[in-house]
Design an enzyme around this catalytic site. Structure first.
Site, PDB file in Angstrom:
ATOM      1  N   GLU A  62     -14.930  24.534  38.834  1.00  0.00           N
ATOM      2  CA  GLU A  62     -16.308  24.321  39.287  1.00  0.00           C
ATOM      3  C   GLU A  62     -16.381  24.005  40.771  1.00  0.00           C
ATOM      4  O   GLU A  62     -17.271  24.475  41.476  1.00  0.00           O
ATOM      5  CB  GLU A  62     -16.933  23.193  38.467  1.00  0.00           C
ATOM      6  CG  GLU A  62     -18.330  22.803  38.907  1.00  0.00           C
ATOM      7  CD  GLU A  62     -18.891  21.632  38.122  1.00  0.00           C
ATOM      8  OE1 GLU A  62     -19.999  21.176  38.460  1.00  0.00           O
ATOM      9  OE2 GLU A  62     -18.222  21.157  37.174  1.00  0.00           O
ATOM     10  N   ASN A  88     -23.612  19.138  27.203  1.00  0.00           N
ATOM     11  CA  ASN A  88     -25.072  19.170  27.259  1.00  0.00           C
ATOM     12  C   ASN A  88     -25.524  19.863  25.982  1.00  0.00           C
ATOM     13  O   ASN A  88     -25.765  21.058  25.941  1.00  0.00           O
ATOM     14  CB  ASN A  88     -25.544  19.910  28.513  1.00  0.00           C
ATOM     15  CG  ASN A  88     -25.180  19.149  29.777  1.00  0.00           C
ATOM     16  OD1 ASN A  88     -25.272  17.933  29.827  1.00  0.00           O
ATOM     17  ND2 ASN A  88     -24.741  19.862  30.800  1.00  0.00           N
ATOM     18  N   GLU A 114     -21.528  26.994  30.725  1.00  0.00           N
ATOM     19  CA  GLU A 114     -21.760  26.159  31.896  1.00  0.00           C
ATOM     20  C   GLU A 114     -20.449  25.952  32.642  1.00  0.00           C
ATOM     21  O   GLU A 114     -19.446  25.549  32.055  1.00  0.00           O
ATOM     22  CB  GLU A 114     -22.348  24.808  31.473  1.00  0.00           C
ATOM     23  CG  GLU A 114     -22.714  23.931  32.652  1.00  0.00           C
ATOM     24  CD  GLU A 114     -23.399  22.649  32.250  1.00  0.00           C
ATOM     25  OE1 GLU A 114     -23.391  21.700  33.053  1.00  0.00           O
ATOM     26  OE2 GLU A 114     -23.944  22.576  31.124  1.00  0.00           O
ATOM     27  N   ARG A 115     -20.480  26.262  33.919  1.00  0.00           N
ATOM     28  CA  ARG A 115     -19.287  26.195  34.777  1.00  0.00           C
ATOM     29  C   ARG A 115     -18.175  27.113  34.261  1.00  0.00           C
ATOM     30  O   ARG A 115     -16.986  26.836  34.432  1.00  0.00           O
ATOM     31  CB  ARG A 115     -18.771  24.767  34.919  1.00  0.00           C
ATOM     32  CG  ARG A 115     -19.839  23.753  35.290  1.00  0.00           C
ATOM     33  CD  ARG A 115     -20.603  24.134  36.547  1.00  0.00           C
ATOM     34  NE  ARG A 115     -21.633  23.145  36.887  1.00  0.00           N
ATOM     35  CZ  ARG A 115     -22.531  23.297  37.868  1.00  0.00           C
ATOM     36  NH1 ARG A 115     -22.540  24.430  38.586  1.00  0.00           N
ATOM     37  NH2 ARG A 115     -23.423  22.372  38.123  1.00  0.00           N
ATOM     38  N   GLU A 154     -27.322  12.488  33.115  1.00  0.00           N
ATOM     39  CA  GLU A 154     -27.902  13.736  33.601  1.00  0.00           C
ATOM     40  C   GLU A 154     -28.963  14.285  32.647  1.00  0.00           C
ATOM     41  O   GLU A 154     -29.008  15.476  32.349  1.00  0.00           O
ATOM     42  CB  GLU A 154     -26.795  14.770  33.850  1.00  0.00           C
ATOM     43  CG  GLU A 154     -25.802  14.317  34.908  1.00  0.00           C
ATOM     44  CD  GLU A 154     -24.735  15.341  35.208  1.00  0.00           C
ATOM     45  OE1 GLU A 154     -24.326  15.438  36.378  1.00  0.00           O
ATOM     46  OE2 GLU A 154     -24.290  16.042  34.277  1.00  0.00           O
ATOM     47  N   ASP A 187     -16.854  13.532  40.439  1.00  0.00           N
ATOM     48  CA  ASP A 187     -17.087  14.677  39.554  1.00  0.00           C
ATOM     49  C   ASP A 187     -16.122  15.823  39.838  1.00  0.00           C
ATOM     50  O   ASP A 187     -16.509  16.806  40.462  1.00  0.00           O
ATOM     51  CB  ASP A 187     -18.527  15.164  39.689  1.00  0.00           C
ATOM     52  CG  ASP A 187     -18.897  16.219  38.662  1.00  0.00           C
ATOM     53  OD1 ASP A 187     -18.129  16.429  37.705  1.00  0.00           O
ATOM     54  OD2 ASP A 187     -19.965  16.846  38.809  1.00  0.00           O
ATOM     55  N   LYS A 236     -22.044  13.197  25.044  1.00  0.00           N
ATOM     56  CA  LYS A 236     -22.528  12.871  26.378  1.00  0.00           C
ATOM     57  C   LYS A 236     -23.895  12.226  26.190  1.00  0.00           C
ATOM     58  O   LYS A 236     -24.831  12.875  25.717  1.00  0.00           O
ATOM     59  CB  LYS A 236     -22.641  14.131  27.243  1.00  0.00           C
ATOM     60  CG  LYS A 236     -23.200  13.888  28.649  1.00  0.00           C
ATOM     61  CD  LYS A 236     -23.269  15.202  29.430  1.00  0.00           C
ATOM     62  CE  LYS A 236     -23.812  14.970  30.835  1.00  0.00           C
ATOM     63  NZ  LYS A 236     -23.863  16.237  31.626  1.00  0.00           N
ATOM     64  N   HIS A 252     -17.714  16.304  47.571  1.00  0.00           N
ATOM     65  CA  HIS A 252     -19.039  16.702  47.072  1.00  0.00           C
ATOM     66  C   HIS A 252     -19.942  17.256  48.175  1.00  0.00           C
ATOM     67  O   HIS A 252     -21.139  16.938  48.235  1.00  0.00           O
ATOM     68  CB  HIS A 252     -19.718  15.530  46.369  1.00  0.00           C
ATOM     69  CG  HIS A 252     -20.419  15.956  45.098  1.00  0.00           C
ATOM     70  ND1 HIS A 252     -21.246  17.061  45.021  1.00  0.00           N
ATOM     71  CD2 HIS A 252     -20.409  15.413  43.852  1.00  0.00           C
ATOM     72  CE1 HIS A 252     -21.717  17.183  43.795  1.00  0.00           C
ATOM     73  NE2 HIS A 252     -21.215  16.207  43.046  1.00  0.00           N
ATOM     74  N   ARG A 309     -18.161   9.998  26.189  1.00  0.00           N
ATOM     75  CA  ARG A 309     -17.913  10.226  27.615  1.00  0.00           C
ATOM     76  C   ARG A 309     -18.467   9.090  28.472  1.00  0.00           C
ATOM     77  O   ARG A 309     -19.563   8.582  28.216  1.00  0.00           O
ATOM     78  CB  ARG A 309     -18.523  11.554  28.075  1.00  0.00           C
ATOM     79  CG  ARG A 309     -17.859  12.759  27.447  1.00  0.00           C
ATOM     80  CD  ARG A 309     -18.533  14.051  27.879  1.00  0.00           C
ATOM     81  NE  ARG A 309     -17.981  14.596  29.104  1.00  0.00           N
ATOM     82  CZ  ARG A 309     -18.695  14.853  30.193  1.00  0.00           C
ATOM     83  NH1 ARG A 309     -19.973  14.556  30.246  1.00  0.00           N
ATOM     84  NH2 ARG A 309     -18.129  15.395  31.252  1.00  0.00           N
ATOM     85  N   ARG A 349     -22.586   5.741  43.519  1.00  0.00           N
ATOM     86  CA  ARG A 349     -22.348   6.470  42.272  1.00  0.00           C
ATOM     87  C   ARG A 349     -20.916   6.294  41.776  1.00  0.00           C
ATOM     88  O   ARG A 349     -20.668   6.269  40.561  1.00  0.00           O
ATOM     89  CB  ARG A 349     -22.658   7.956  42.476  1.00  0.00           C
ATOM     90  CG  ARG A 349     -22.315   8.832  41.279  1.00  0.00           C
ATOM     91  CD  ARG A 349     -22.795  10.249  41.487  1.00  0.00           C
ATOM     92  NE  ARG A 349     -22.088  11.186  40.622  1.00  0.00           N
ATOM     93  CZ  ARG A 349     -22.301  12.498  40.615  1.00  0.00           C
ATOM     94  NH1 ARG A 349     -23.211  13.034  41.408  1.00  0.00           N
ATOM     95  NH2 ARG A 349     -21.604  13.285  39.813  1.00  0.00           N
ATOM     96  N   GLU A 355     -10.068  13.127  31.120  1.00  0.00           N
ATOM     97  CA  GLU A 355     -10.806  14.387  31.152  1.00  0.00           C
ATOM     98  C   GLU A 355     -10.530  15.093  32.468  1.00  0.00           C
ATOM     99  O   GLU A 355     -10.938  14.634  33.536  1.00  0.00           O
ATOM    100  CB  GLU A 355     -12.312  14.154  30.985  1.00  0.00           C
ATOM    101  CG  GLU A 355     -13.113  15.450  30.962  1.00  0.00           C
ATOM    102  CD  GLU A 355     -14.613  15.233  30.758  1.00  0.00           C
ATOM    103  OE1 GLU A 355     -15.382  16.163  31.068  1.00  0.00           O
ATOM    104  OE2 GLU A 355     -15.013  14.144  30.298  1.00  0.00           O
TER     105      GLU A 355
END
Length: 723
Positions: free
Chosen positions: A411, A228, A185-186, A309, A383, A305, A539, A342, A354, A405
């Site tokens: 990404e 994830n 992922e990414r 999400e 993000d 996590k 974003h 996290r 957010r 982090e």
């Protein structure tokens, strides 16, 4: 026939040459190439003419092997190891093993080291000057050996060297977002390094070289799997494979961590609940910890996590983050393990800005986590954007260890086709002043634990590593892996220093090459901000894959997944009002910064549209209107990438054909995509500003409709959709 054989021979030689050039990329900053300066060569040859390096364990063996690999390549002759300490010119040994006479010479230096630190020093011993590498521990010797070789690669003068260095951060960790099917992922550098199908029997040389590269910059922990998470990694079949990797990494001082799926007791444990206050659940995690530590005695712990999400967590059962983290921490505590929890949380049921949600959710828990829990916070509140203000939790959490982090993988920064030197971003965040204990309360002091005397300090970087031959997709993306490691060791280093180290160990020590290419690296991050998200925009990336611009996207199921949520462009202006007249996110910062950010006149212009919704004719400090300023920033970003292309072209004489061509092609992609970003964003925002582009900004060559029609169903970094 003879001519045919000659052609075949020439083709074979050419192919071998090309392959060898490509293989050079694999070596990263550990190429150990032959030293060209005769003066330096002779100096180093004298320094290592007799090397005393006793070994009695795997870590020291690995350090000695590194020396045995590097020195012959750099000096053109094999290493002569001696068992006679008195006659040696280079002595590498633990402090407790040195004779008293040598101990006295470095006692003050060693006393100031922590358990991972080292000393490299020229001392007078037995009526001559000798070089000494020493440390309190075996891992300190390994780090000291790598640092010595690093200095030699840079042709540094080692006569009279006196260096004592210790890491300022305890956990220096890579987070791999690798899935068990080897997708990443990414990830923009191929598939995952971890070949689960061949493990545990087959140990790829890449695993060893990965460990070497990490140890060379002081990285001491790795999380093998995606946040994830997949619960299967905690089953015996996979733990056997993890054990094999941990065995390789142990010899380089690297602890293995795993991501723990909160619902694992249900998915692989046959329980009906994962409620952290349920005794059966607690027992399950305790037994799982015992099972893991029986295989991997130095297992680091879990990265989690939760309730983010779509990931399961304690809130599924009416519990909170403290309940979940402390339950796992209790299971790991007898074995010395840590829970990295996290703080990247935002809820579809919460219509709060957010950017405020993680702070609001975690601040009430300060001081309530167990002492082996570290809360891991992204550098910014949204993000991993090309630029964000530092996350307000840094400095606000006073009684809880907090891990930084960062995202090393790009990404939101053009993937592995864009040259972006990320230490500039990392350092911008680390140098930011939280003002939580007055001026000088920097984020770096929060992260290294010194501001509040936290028991554990930690920095994590989301890995950019894959199975591409050059590891990171873009040769210059290697500098981001290198730079992250150096900053995790010492968050007070400069970007200039890191860039120069990497260039000199990877390419050349020639100043005519280093100076212009270093300048290119140091300006590259600002270029990306300019052609993607200038003046605090954020974003505005296309849906899901985050490849390319998508400021028009407004059809996603959650408001905070839509770019229009963040820029709020309308006929009146553009930007997100986070002041006391808007979402009031500014109140989450110390009073000095709150006041500063509430006023557009005192808000740094690089964050202007992050904190303020301003009219198109708002006057910037340059005298330009906001609209003209945005447009000129987009153009400046494109111009900067054009300059990067020219700089690389001028560097051609210092490079092999492969080195030159590979980066040249990538820079051409970057220039094309920088223009795409400029054109698409300005055409879209122009529908609101209704103003012409200012002089000096190139006119787009396509319509807005054409840019909006672009689709990328197979963009890299997202899980393949085979149906």
């Amino acid at each position: 026939m003879k001519q045919f054989k000659i052609v075949i021979l020439l083709f074979t030689l050419y192919t071998a040459s090309v392959k060898s050039q490509h293989l050079e990329d694999y070596k990263l900053w550990l190429k150990y190439e032959r030293i060209e300066s005769k003066t330096v060569l002779q100096s180093y040859a004298d320094l290592v003419s007799q090397v005393y390096f006793p070994t009695d364990n795997e870590v020291l063996e690995n350090a000695k092997n590194e020396l045995s690999t590097a020195l012959p390549n750099m000096l053109g002759k094999p290493v002569e190891f001696s068992e006679n300490l008195a006659e040696s010119t280079l002595i590498i040994d633990r402090y407790d093993q040195l004779p008293n006479a040598l101990q006295k010479l470095i006692k003050e230096d060693v006393d100031n080291l922590n358990d991972e630190g080292y000393v490299i020093k020229t001392v007078a011993y037995n009526n001559k000057n000798i070089s000494l590498v020493s440390a309190k521990t075996n891992i300190g010797i390994l780090y000291g050996t790598f640092r010595l070789l690093n200095l030699m690669q840079m042709n540094e003068d080692l006569a009279g060297v006196s260096l004592a260095d210790s890491p300022k951060i305890d956990l220096r960790m890579l987070n791999h977002w690798d899935n068990l099917d080897r997708s990443v992922e990414r990830g923009y550098a191929g598939f995952s390094l971890w070949n689960w199908q061949k493990l545990p029997e087959y140990i790829d040389q890449r695993y060893i070289d990965y460990a070497r590269a990490n140890a060379s910059v002081g990285i001491n922990a790795t999380v093998l799997t995606n946040v994830n998470a997949n619960a299967l990694v905690l089953t015996p079949m996979y733990l056997e494979k993890v054990e094999a990797l941990a065995k390789v990494f142990r010899g380089y001082g690297i602890k293995v961590y795993l991501t723990a799926r909160f619902s694992a007791p249900i998915e692989i444990g046959n329980l009906k609940t994962a409620d952290p206050l349920n005794e059966e659940v607690q027992k399950w995690w305790s037994n799982k910890a015992k099972e893991i530590y029986a295989r991997i005695p130095d297992f680091g712990g879990f990265l989690v996590k939760a309730n983010s999400e779509g990931q399961p967590g304690p809130q599924n059962y009416g519990r909170n983050h403290v309940d979940g983290a402390n339950m796992m921490a209790t299971a790991l505590k007898p074995f010395g393990g840590n829970v990295i929890w996290r703080a990247f949380v935002y809820s579809e049921h919460d219509d709060t800005d957010r950017a405020k949600q993680a702070y609001d959710e975690f601040l009430p828990y300060d001081g309530k986590f167990k002492d082996n829990v570290v809360v891991q916070v992204k550098n910014g509140a949204i993000d991993f954007q090309p630029r964000e203000p530092f996350h307000p939790l840094f400095g606000a959490l006073k009684e809880t260890p907090i891990a930084m982090e960062f995202q090393i993988t790009q990404e939101y920064l053009g993937f592995s086709t864009h040259l972006v030197f990320l230490p500039k971003l990392f350092i911008e965040v680390l140098e930011a002043d939280t003002y939580q204990k007055g001026p000088g309360s920097t984020v770096a002091k929060v992260v290294d634990g010194s501001l509040y005397n936290n028991a554990i300090s930690a920095m994590a970087g989301v890995s950019n590593i894959g199975n591409d031959l050059n590891w990171t997709g873009h040769p210059f993306a290697q500098a981001n892996w290198y730079g992250f490691g150096r900053l995790a060791w010492n968050p007070y280093l400069s970007a200039d220093e890191i860039a120069e180290e990497w260039l000199r160990t990877t390419y050349s020590n020639d100043k005519k090459f280093i100076e212009p290419i270093k300048e290119m690296m140091l300006t590259s991050r600002e270029a990306v901000v300019n052609y993607m998200n200038p003046l605090g925009l954020h974003h505005i990336f296309d849906t899901g894959h985050h490849y390319g611009p998508g400021p028009w996207v407004d059809n996603l199921s959650r408001p905070d997944w839509n770019p229009v949520y963040y820029h709020k462009a309308d006929e009146n202006g553009i930007g997100f009002d986070r002041t006391d007249t808007g979402s009031n996110a500014t109140e989450q910062y110390a009073p000095f910064l709150e006041k500063k950010f509430n006023d557009p006149a005192t808000t740094p212009e690089m964050f202007l549209l992050w904190f303020h919704h301003l009219p198109w004719d708002y006057k910037l400090k340059s005298g330009n209107s906001l609209w003209d300023g945005i447009a000129l920033k987009y153009q400046k970003g494109v111009d900067q990438v054009s300059t990067m292309n020219a700089t690389w072209e001028n560097a051609k004489p210092f490079l092999t054909a492969h080195e030159y061509e590979e980066v040249k092609m990538l820079l051409q992609i970057q220039l094309k995509e920088a223009k795409w970003w400029r054109n698409a964003c300005l055409l879209y925002f122009q529908t609101f500003s209704k103003r012409p582009l200012p002089k000096g900004v190139e006119q787009p060559n396509k319509s807005l409709e054409e840019y909006r029609s672009l689709k990328f169903p197979f963009a890299p970094g997202i899980r393949p959709q085979w149906n």
